[in-house]
Scaffold this active site. Sequence first.
Site, PDB file in Angstrom:
ATOM      1  N   LYS A  12       0.046   4.247  -0.348  1.00  0.00           N
ATOM      2  CA  LYS A  12      -0.622   5.428   0.229  1.00  0.00           C
ATOM      3  C   LYS A  12      -0.416   6.648  -0.684  1.00  0.00           C
ATOM      4  O   LYS A  12      -0.445   6.499  -1.904  1.00  0.00           O
ATOM      5  CB  LYS A  12      -0.115   5.649   1.654  1.00  0.00           C
ATOM      6  CG  LYS A  12      -0.284   4.386   2.521  1.00  0.00           C
ATOM      7  CD  LYS A  12      -0.072   4.602   3.976  1.00  0.00           C
ATOM      8  CE  LYS A  12      -0.291   3.288   4.727  1.00  0.00           C
ATOM      9  NZ  LYS A  12      -0.175   3.406   6.166  1.00  0.00           N
TER      10      LYS A  12
ATOM     11  N   HIS B 182      -9.674   1.273   4.860  1.00  0.00           N
ATOM     12  CA  HIS B 182      -8.407   1.502   5.573  1.00  0.00           C
ATOM     13  C   HIS B 182      -8.635   2.471   6.734  1.00  0.00           C
ATOM     14  O   HIS B 182      -9.409   3.420   6.622  1.00  0.00           O
ATOM     15  CB  HIS B 182      -7.357   2.058   4.604  1.00  0.00           C
ATOM     16  CG  HIS B 182      -5.973   2.004   5.178  1.00  0.00           C
ATOM     17  ND1 HIS B 182      -5.522   2.930   6.098  1.00  0.00           N
ATOM     18  CD2 HIS B 182      -4.965   1.121   4.993  1.00  0.00           C
ATOM     19  CE1 HIS B 182      -4.275   2.608   6.437  1.00  0.00           C
ATOM     20  NE2 HIS B 182      -3.920   1.524   5.791  1.00  0.00           N
TER      21      HIS B 182
ATOM     22  N   GLU C  11      -5.354  -4.712  10.740  1.00  0.00           N
ATOM     23  CA  GLU C  11      -4.392  -3.623  10.920  1.00  0.00           C
ATOM     24  C   GLU C  11      -4.724  -2.866  12.203  1.00  0.00           C
ATOM     25  O   GLU C  11      -5.561  -1.946  12.177  1.00  0.00           O
ATOM     26  CB  GLU C  11      -4.455  -2.655   9.732  1.00  0.00           C
ATOM     27  CG  GLU C  11      -4.086  -3.267   8.402  1.00  0.00           C
ATOM     28  CD  GLU C  11      -3.486  -2.255   7.442  1.00  0.00           C
ATOM     29  OE1 GLU C  11      -2.452  -2.551   6.866  1.00  0.00           O
ATOM     30  OE2 GLU C  11      -4.051  -1.155   7.291  1.00  0.00           O
TER      31      GLU C  11
ATOM     32  N   GLY D 151       2.267   2.831  10.871  1.00  0.00           N
ATOM     33  CA  GLY D 151       3.191   3.946  10.707  1.00  0.00           C
ATOM     34  C   GLY D 151       3.881   4.357  12.001  1.00  0.00           C
ATOM     35  O   GLY D 151       4.495   5.426  12.071  1.00  0.00           O
TER      36      GLY D 151
ATOM     37  N   ASN E  52       0.867  -1.182   0.000  1.00  0.00           N
ATOM     38  CA  ASN E  52       0.000   0.000   0.000  1.00  0.00           C
ATOM     39  C   ASN E  52       0.897   1.224   0.000  1.00  0.00           C
ATOM     40  O   ASN E  52       1.482   1.568   1.025  1.00  0.00           O
ATOM     41  CB  ASN E  52      -0.903  -0.025   1.247  1.00  0.00           C
ATOM     42  CG  ASN E  52      -1.768   1.224   1.348  1.00  0.00           C
ATOM     43  OD1 ASN E  52      -1.795   2.046   0.430  1.00  0.00           O
ATOM     44  ND2 ASN E  52      -2.469   1.375   2.455  1.00  0.00           N
TER      45      ASN E  52
ATOM     46  N   GLU F 156      -6.936   4.833   7.848  1.00  0.00           N
ATOM     47  CA  GLU F 156      -6.645   6.243   7.563  1.00  0.00           C
ATOM     48  C   GLU F 156      -7.844   6.913   6.905  1.00  0.00           C
ATOM     49  O   GLU F 156      -8.092   8.108   7.098  1.00  0.00           O
ATOM     50  CB  GLU F 156      -5.373   6.350   6.701  1.00  0.00           C
ATOM     51  CG  GLU F 156      -4.132   6.071   7.533  1.00  0.00           C
ATOM     52  CD  GLU F 156      -2.929   5.577   6.743  1.00  0.00           C
ATOM     53  OE1 GLU F 156      -2.977   5.564   5.498  1.00  0.00           O
ATOM     54  OE2 GLU F 156      -1.942   5.191   7.397  1.00  0.00           O
TER      55      GLU F 156
ATOM     56  N   SER G  23       3.336  -1.573  10.360  1.00  0.00           N
ATOM     57  CA  SER G  23       4.797  -1.513  10.552  1.00  0.00           C
ATOM     58  C   SER G  23       5.506  -2.825  10.218  1.00  0.00           C
ATOM     59  O   SER G  23       6.501  -3.169  10.848  1.00  0.00           O
ATOM     60  CB  SER G  23       5.135  -1.071  11.988  1.00  0.00           C
ATOM     61  OG  SER G  23       4.655   0.230  12.227  1.00  0.00           O
TER      62      SER G  23
HETATM   63  P1  13P Z   1       2.866   0.842   7.775  1.00  0.00           P
HETATM   64  O1  13P Z   1       3.420  -0.466   7.271  1.00  0.00           O
HETATM   65  O2  13P Z   1       3.574   2.038   7.238  1.00  0.00           O
HETATM   66  O3  13P Z   1       2.720   0.828   9.267  1.00  0.00           O
HETATM   67  O4  13P Z   1       1.386   0.953   7.182  1.00  0.00           O
HETATM   68  C1  13P Z   1       0.546  -0.128   7.335  1.00  0.00           C
HETATM   69  C2  13P Z   1      -0.666   0.123   6.538  1.00  0.00           C
HETATM   70  O5  13P Z   1      -1.447   0.993   6.844  1.00  0.00           O
HETATM   71  C3  13P Z   1      -0.867  -0.701   5.329  1.00  0.00           C
HETATM   72  O6  13P Z   1      -2.130  -0.511   4.798  1.00  0.00           O
END
Ligand code: 13P
Length: 268
Positions: A15, A97, A172, A178, A13, A99, A217
């Site tokens: 992002k 997601h 997640e 992150g 991903n 976010e 992460s």
């Molecule tokens: P990170 O691997 O940067 O923590 O992000 C995870 C994520 O949100 C994948 O969709």
Amino acid sequence: MTTVARPVLVVANWKMHTTPLEASDLAVAIAAATSDDAIGRVICPPFVALAAVAAAVAGTGVEVGAQNVHDRPFGAHTGEISAPMLRGLASWCIVGHSERRRDQAETDDVIGRKLERCLESGLRPILCVGERLAEREAGLAEVTVRDQLKGASSALTGKGELGQAGLVVAYEPVWAIGTGRTARGVDAAVMAEAIRDALDALGWPDAAAIPVLYGGSVTSSTMAEFIAEPSIDGALVGGASLKVDEMAGIVARAALTARARVAQDPVG
Ligand code: 13P
């Protein structure tokens, strides 16, 4: 539920990173560094880079996914992208997601309609669920995720469509995204089992066959801890998926386990 062998998947991903040009170069490099048919590999770039990445990975076995889709098939929704628009560009789509739940206030109802749109357009959804830190600390991690799955399933329930969705779930935990902080493999495995139990209870046919990924992460160093858990079928990778060496390490580790699982259960 009976136990069945499930495919192993590593999903990148990206992002809100990469221009189309950068995305194309990165996709070429990742496809070359991760060449392995033991597992599924999916790259989810920003919308504007989908065409570039689809062209870059053609013939490599890497598949392409969108990071989001609108919950309506068309209409007066300025700036939005619908599932029919993604045909030919993506075969997967991340839905729900955390976010987006946070930044765009996406509710489980909206997420459920997005699943429906994916199904109508032949996109395989990667449904993200996960608890916040306060919910985990209050002992509410499983309840939170169960509620998210229930809300998201509601648009499909009763329409006989659940089994056709080709669903993948990504667990997640919000506090691990992150942050450099990961869940423990054993805790993520408990959540993966709880997710399949919840899907079964919600009427998803063959819930035992639904792949559950871990996300939060994940790096080449932490991948082993998650994929060592039989209930975890791969990873949804954020930050580390923008680095070729990291992706090479993550895919190599996942492929090792995928081969071992097939060797243990060749007919599964
Ligand atoms: P990170 O691997 O940067 O923590 O992000 C995870 C994520 O949100 C994948 O969709």
